[in-house]
Write a protein that holds these residues in place. Structure first.
Motif, PDB file in Angstrom:
ATOM      1  N   THR A  31      25.386  38.856  -1.768  1.00  0.00           N
ATOM      2  CA  THR A  31      24.461  38.988  -2.876  1.00  0.00           C
ATOM      3  C   THR A  31      23.407  40.020  -2.485  1.00  0.00           C
ATOM      4  O   THR A  31      22.810  39.940  -1.421  1.00  0.00           O
ATOM      5  CB  THR A  31      23.773  37.642  -3.184  1.00  0.00           C
ATOM      6  OG1 THR A  31      24.784  36.652  -3.310  1.00  0.00           O
ATOM      7  CG2 THR A  31      22.957  37.715  -4.435  1.00  0.00           C
ATOM      8  N   LEU A  32      23.251  41.014  -3.353  1.00  0.00           N
ATOM      9  CA  LEU A  32      22.280  42.070  -3.090  1.00  0.00           C
ATOM     10  C   LEU A  32      21.021  41.801  -3.878  1.00  0.00           C
ATOM     11  O   LEU A  32      21.065  41.326  -5.022  1.00  0.00           O
ATOM     12  CB  LEU A  32      22.842  43.434  -3.465  1.00  0.00           C
ATOM     13  CG  LEU A  32      24.085  43.903  -2.722  1.00  0.00           C
ATOM     14  CD1 LEU A  32      24.579  45.215  -3.294  1.00  0.00           C
ATOM     15  CD2 LEU A  32      23.805  44.054  -1.246  1.00  0.00           C
ATOM     16  N   THR A  33      19.955  42.181  -3.294  1.00  0.00           N
ATOM     17  CA  THR A  33      18.695  42.040  -4.003  1.00  0.00           C
ATOM     18  C   THR A  33      18.601  43.143  -5.050  1.00  0.00           C
ATOM     19  O   THR A  33      19.349  44.130  -5.021  1.00  0.00           O
ATOM     20  CB  THR A  33      17.488  42.150  -3.042  1.00  0.00           C
ATOM     21  OG1 THR A  33      17.474  43.466  -2.514  1.00  0.00           O
ATOM     22  CG2 THR A  33      17.572  41.115  -1.936  1.00  0.00           C
ATOM     23  N   LYS A  34      17.695  42.984  -5.925  1.00  0.00           N
ATOM     24  CA  LYS A  34      17.498  43.978  -6.978  1.00  0.00           C
ATOM     25  C   LYS A  34      17.130  45.325  -6.368  1.00  0.00           C
ATOM     26  O   LYS A  34      17.606  46.379  -6.807  1.00  0.00           O
ATOM     27  CB  LYS A  34      16.403  43.483  -7.918  1.00  0.00           C
ATOM     28  CG  LYS A  34      16.234  44.298  -9.162  1.00  0.00           C
ATOM     29  CD  LYS A  34      15.235  43.639 -10.089  1.00  0.00           C
ATOM     30  CE  LYS A  34      15.156  44.396 -11.379  1.00  0.00           C
ATOM     31  NZ  LYS A  34      14.234  43.779 -12.323  1.00  0.00           N
ATOM     32  N   LYS A  35      16.329  45.336  -5.323  1.00  0.00           N
ATOM     33  CA  LYS A  35      15.901  46.551  -4.644  1.00  0.00           C
ATOM     34  C   LYS A  35      17.093  47.242  -3.976  1.00  0.00           C
ATOM     35  O   LYS A  35      17.240  48.461  -4.027  1.00  0.00           O
ATOM     36  CB  LYS A  35      14.831  46.201  -3.610  1.00  0.00           C
ATOM     37  CG  LYS A  35      14.137  47.370  -3.015  1.00  0.00           C
ATOM     38  CD  LYS A  35      13.012  46.906  -2.107  1.00  0.00           C
ATOM     39  CE  LYS A  35      12.213  48.085  -1.623  1.00  0.00           C
ATOM     40  NZ  LYS A  35      11.099  47.656  -0.770  1.00  0.00           N
ATOM     41  N   GLN A  36      17.997  46.466  -3.361  1.00  0.00           N
ATOM     42  CA  GLN A  36      19.178  47.025  -2.704  1.00  0.00           C
ATOM     43  C   GLN A  36      20.138  47.641  -3.731  1.00  0.00           C
ATOM     44  O   GLN A  36      20.707  48.708  -3.503  1.00  0.00           O
ATOM     45  CB  GLN A  36      19.897  45.946  -1.887  1.00  0.00           C
ATOM     46  CG  GLN A  36      19.138  45.518  -0.662  1.00  0.00           C
ATOM     47  CD  GLN A  36      19.774  44.315   0.015  1.00  0.00           C
ATOM     48  OE1 GLN A  36      20.306  43.409  -0.657  1.00  0.00           O
ATOM     49  NE2 GLN A  36      19.697  44.283   1.348  1.00  0.00           N
ATOM     50  N   ARG A  37      20.321  46.922  -4.857  1.00  0.00           N
ATOM     51  CA  ARG A  37      21.194  47.458  -5.919  1.00  0.00           C
ATOM     52  C   ARG A  37      20.626  48.763  -6.471  1.00  0.00           C
ATOM     53  O   ARG A  37      21.358  49.716  -6.720  1.00  0.00           O
ATOM     54  CB  ARG A  37      21.355  46.427  -7.042  1.00  0.00           C
ATOM     55  CG  ARG A  37      22.309  45.311  -6.710  1.00  0.00           C
ATOM     56  CD  ARG A  37      22.696  44.502  -7.945  1.00  0.00           C
ATOM     57  NE  ARG A  37      21.573  44.050  -8.749  1.00  0.00           N
ATOM     58  CZ  ARG A  37      20.985  42.848  -8.641  1.00  0.00           C
ATOM     59  NH1 ARG A  37      21.422  41.969  -7.769  1.00  0.00           N
ATOM     60  NH2 ARG A  37      19.969  42.520  -9.410  1.00  0.00           N
ATOM     61  N   HIS A  38      19.328  48.814  -6.622  1.00  0.00           N
ATOM     62  CA  HIS A  38      18.682  50.040  -7.127  1.00  0.00           C
ATOM     63  C   HIS A  38      18.889  51.195  -6.132  1.00  0.00           C
ATOM     64  O   HIS A  38      19.225  52.308  -6.519  1.00  0.00           O
ATOM     65  CB  HIS A  38      17.194  49.790  -7.359  1.00  0.00           C
ATOM     66  CG  HIS A  38      16.442  51.021  -7.786  1.00  0.00           C
ATOM     67  ND1 HIS A  38      16.609  51.586  -9.028  1.00  0.00           N
ATOM     68  CD2 HIS A  38      15.542  51.799  -7.126  1.00  0.00           C
ATOM     69  CE1 HIS A  38      15.855  52.660  -9.124  1.00  0.00           C
ATOM     70  NE2 HIS A  38      15.187  52.805  -7.969  1.00  0.00           N
ATOM     71  N   ARG A  39      18.708  50.929  -4.839  1.00  0.00           N
ATOM     72  CA  ARG A  39      18.889  51.957  -3.815  1.00  0.00           C
ATOM     73  C   ARG A  39      20.342  52.464  -3.807  1.00  0.00           C
ATOM     74  O   ARG A  39      20.588  53.661  -3.719  1.00  0.00           O
ATOM     75  CB  ARG A  39      18.524  51.408  -2.447  1.00  0.00           C
ATOM     76  CG  ARG A  39      18.431  52.509  -1.407  1.00  0.00           C
ATOM     77  CD  ARG A  39      17.969  52.043  -0.033  1.00  0.00           C
ATOM     78  NE  ARG A  39      16.909  51.064  -0.101  1.00  0.00           N
ATOM     79  CZ  ARG A  39      16.853  49.951   0.650  1.00  0.00           C
ATOM     80  NH1 ARG A  39      17.771  49.705   1.538  1.00  0.00           N
ATOM     81  NH2 ARG A  39      15.857  49.097   0.529  1.00  0.00           N
TER      82      ARG A  39
END
Length: 151
Positions: free
Chosen positions: A9-17
């Motif tokens: 599960t990726l955080t929202k910040k990781q998905r954005h990056r």
């Protein structure tokens, strides 16, 4: 045992990056593709390619024969081909020796041995060479000095 692999599960910040990186790679790819296409188009136009037509010079030894070649060419209706005749001479002998047109082995040499450098008279070599070229141009159906495909 039935274990399933779960996606991390990726955080929202990781998905954005990751999305930013993906968009950056797509932009680089599209820019390269665009430059490749533009480059190919420009290369098709000589003015944009940076390529220049290659020109060759007639050396002084061949130029020294210009008047004689012009005079002899006129006798065979080849006056328009003097530059071509000098170019042939340049290629064949660079204007050196007693057979500057390298005509010794040609069909029009009836005076000298038909062997390499058999002609020992430059004027006769020029006459034979002009006749040889005239025959070849006529046989090719050449329409004039600008008919480069036949020359």
């Amino acid at each position: 045992m039935n274990t399933k692999h779960k996606k991390p599960t990726l955080t929202k910040k990781q998905r954005h990056r990751l999305r930013v990186q993906q968009v950056r790679r797509q932009k680089i790819f599209l820019t390269c593709l665009f430059l490749l296409i533009v480059g190919c188009i420009l290369l098709r136009f000589p003015g944009f390619s940076g390529r220049q037509e290659e020109t060759h010079q007639i050396n002084a030894a061949c130029e020294a024969y210009r008047d004689e070649v012009s005079s002899e060419a006129a006798q065979y209706d080849m006056s328009d081909y003097v530059d071509l005749l000098l170019a042939v001479m340049m290629q064949e002998s660079s204007g050196q020796g007693t057979d500057p047109m390298q005509s010794s082995e040609g069909a029009y040499n009836a005076r000298y041995p038909q062997q390499p450098n058999g002609i020992t008279d430059p004027s006769y070599s020029i006459s034979c060479g002009i006749q040889e070229l005239k025959y070849a141009l006529d046989k090719a159906g050449c329409t004039g000095p600008t008919d480069l495909s036949k020359i």
